[in-house]
Design a protein around this motif. Sequence first.
Motif: not given
Length: 326
Positions: A1-6, A46-49, A54-58, A98-106
């Motif tokens: 397990m790497f974060e929640e990746i199996v 990537i965000h967790k590491r 400690s800031r938002p993941f959006v 101050e966190g991370t934004i994830f743009l899916d289907e950019v």
Amino acid sequence: MFEEIVGTSSALKAVLSLVSKVAPMDSTVLLTGETGTGKELIARAIHKRSRRSSRPFVGVNCAAIPASLIGSELFGHEKGAFTGASKRRLGRFEVAEEGTIFLDEVGELPAETQIALLRVLQEREFERVGGNQPIRANVRVIAATNRDLEAAVAAGTFRCDLFYRLNVFPIEIPPLRERREDIPLLVEYFIGHFARKAGKSFRRINKKTMALLLSYPWPGNIRELQNVVERSVIVCETENFSVDESWLSQRPLASEPSGHLKLTHKLAAHEKEMIEAALCKSEGRVSGPSGAATKLGISRSTLESKIRSLKINKYRFKTARASKHS
């Protein structure tokens, strides 16, 4: 397990090695791969590491928001900016500060939003819709797509300057059929997860079922596997976990590839047309300031690859041009 990746496959390990290297940096990451391969899980890892953990993941699914609203969704709007804008609203970039934004289907972003995103990546600032005050953006951008963005650039539907800004650190997520050795681990993981929710317990996995799961091509990737296991957990009434073979039939999907094939052929024909036009203008030259690659806004190696795959004879353009002047 790497974060929640199996998984323990070499294909997955190669991806996780890249994740470990880029996570502590602030670099923009572009995740590519088929639908259902777990791009958001990789983005969260990537965000967790990162130093921003400690800031938002959006997360934002760019394909799920109407083109007329995506600018407001990402960058916010001022009161009265448009009909129905009764008060100021913060966009996702401000929420992710101050966190991370994830743009899916950019790759689905409309042209005007591509320009605004390019400004964020270049200048680290944006304006709310209806506003004129620049707002600083201290946000890490992770983008994802299942589209071929280089082909979209060549077709003129995606800005080449935005592509290069997003493609700082590309990571390609392998489809499930390329990491079959991870299927038993994933099946056990999903059975445990859904069995706990359903208040059930399974002692073993039917051998025929496991053989079936290992041989199936999984066009929907991990998402499809997860759905099949969840459905099976719900209907199984014994301690021997099994899957209904009919659920894995590819017949319901038969109409999809034919439509996809037609679109692929149309895009390839359009791409070939554009490349040939650029080669004609550049007298068959691929590289250099006046070369076809520069005219198309793509790298020389990418263009050479496309010339080979589309079976274009670049030399005939030199001959055609020369004969005109003779």
